[in-house]
Scaffold this motif. Sequence first.
Motif, PDB file in Angstrom:
ATOM      1  N   ILE A 117       5.752   5.805 -11.406  1.00 47.81           N
ATOM      2  CA  ILE A 117       6.373   4.382 -11.357  1.00 47.81           C
ATOM      3  C   ILE A 117       5.406   3.101 -11.512  1.00 47.81           C
ATOM      4  N   GLU A 118       5.608   2.258 -12.599  1.00 51.83           N
ATOM      5  CA  GLU A 118       4.688   1.147 -12.705  1.00 51.83           C
ATOM      6  C   GLU A 118       5.449  -0.184 -12.311  1.00 51.83           C
ATOM      7  N   SER A 119       6.641  -0.072 -12.178  1.00 49.99           N
ATOM      8  CA  SER A 119       7.323  -1.413 -11.911  1.00 49.99           C
ATOM      9  C   SER A 119       8.322  -1.110 -10.767  1.00 49.99           C
ATOM     10  N   VAL A 120       8.276  -2.208  -9.812  1.00 50.03           N
ATOM     11  CA  VAL A 120       9.400  -1.785  -8.767  1.00 50.03           C
ATOM     12  C   VAL A 120      10.034  -2.980  -8.480  1.00 50.03           C
ATOM     13  N   LEU A 122       1.111  -1.136   0.055  1.00 48.11           N
ATOM     14  CA  LEU A 122      -0.021  -0.007   0.296  1.00 48.11           C
ATOM     15  C   LEU A 122       0.930   1.207  -0.202  1.00 48.11           C
ATOM     16  N   ARG A 123       1.918   1.344   0.779  1.00 46.59           N
ATOM     17  CA  ARG A 123       2.874   2.321   0.673  1.00 46.59           C
ATOM     18  C   ARG A 123       3.578   2.353  -0.616  1.00 46.59           C
ATOM     19  N   LEU A 124       3.774   1.339  -1.187  1.00 43.55           N
ATOM     20  CA  LEU A 124       4.569   1.488  -2.333  1.00 43.55           C
ATOM     21  C   LEU A 124       3.616   1.856  -3.512  1.00 43.55           C
ATOM     22  N   GLU A 125       2.508   1.594  -3.444  1.00 42.61           N
ATOM     23  CA  GLU A 125       1.505   1.997  -4.641  1.00 42.61           C
ATOM     24  C   GLU A 125       1.362   3.426  -4.392  1.00 42.61           C
ATOM     25  N   ASN A 126       1.242   4.078  -3.379  1.00 40.55           N
ATOM     26  CA  ASN A 126       1.221   5.447  -3.058  1.00 40.55           C
ATOM     27  C   ASN A 126       2.371   6.169  -3.574  1.00 40.55           C
ATOM     28  N   TRP A 127       3.442   5.808  -3.232  1.00 39.22           N
ATOM     29  CA  TRP A 127       4.659   6.365  -3.697  1.00 39.22           C
ATOM     30  C   TRP A 127       4.924   6.221  -5.130  1.00 39.22           C
ATOM     31  N   CYS A 128       4.488   4.952  -5.867  1.00 40.10           N
ATOM     32  CA  CYS A 128       4.720   4.778  -7.234  1.00 40.10           C
ATOM     33  C   CYS A 128       3.470   5.856  -7.970  1.00 40.10           C
ATOM     34  N   ASP A 129       2.480   6.041  -7.432  1.00 38.03           N
ATOM     35  CA  ASP A 129       1.561   6.922  -7.874  1.00 38.03           C
ATOM     36  C   ASP A 129       2.057   8.342  -8.154  1.00 38.03           C
ATOM     37  N   MET A 130       2.675   8.584  -7.047  1.00 36.52           N
ATOM     38  CA  MET A 130       3.255  10.152  -6.774  1.00 36.52           C
ATOM     39  C   MET A 130       4.278  10.400  -7.910  1.00 36.52           C
TER      40      MET A 130
END
Length: 240
Positions: free
Chosen positions: A215-218, A204-212
């Motif tokens: 970024i689509e792949s981590v 959930l944290r990662l999705e938030n950071w990627c959205d900001m």
Amino acid sequence: MIEEFIETRNYTNLLAGFLNLKALPTTAPRMGLGFGNFGLGKTVGLERIAAKENAILLRAAQTWSKTSLLIKLCTELGLDTKGHSSQMYERVKESFLIDPRIVIIDEVDALLKAEKTPVLELLRDLHDETQIIVFFIGMEEANAKFKRHNHYYSRIVELIKFEAIPRADVEKFCALSSVKIEADLMDLFVQRYPNLRQIKVMLLRLENWCDMNGIESVNLNTFKTSGVEHGLGVQTSKTK
């Protein structure tokens, strides 16, 4: 992140335990115990099984007494809660004899104390007199604690130990994320976070950071750079 139930290895084992108890003759003991650490899917799995089996699912509390448990059972069964405990017990017993229901007690650790023995005895009596299935769920220590009560433990014929989440389950869980989780990051999740609850927080944290940050792949390196593992990445905004 998509909210979807995953049939994890722990859930599969738990379901198999219930099916094994259902397959036993009513003359045999039909008690079960599932135990393990937090975040391994015990409660979520129980809720799904309870819905499938029309079972009564109750969460044990430190404040439980025989009377309070009987009131909860009467309420679940649509029975009158008035009168003495003995009267409610007879109503519950008659209901189970006519229409057997599985009774699931989550957080059973709250009852594995000397002062709560009468509550366990009530469940044992209902099991013995009506041949219903009673299934307990507790923490890692629940199995050892139950062994101190031989007259209960001898009736437990299904033991399900919840294990650390395997990679296959981590892969299923990561597939629900709105961002692609690369293999090396999954490796880290498997090694460092042995339960899905912790992994969900990371995702959930990662999705938030990627959205900001668009970024689509981590992968592992991006994950470390993000700082979300320590709750830092959520403060990062996309550079304009």
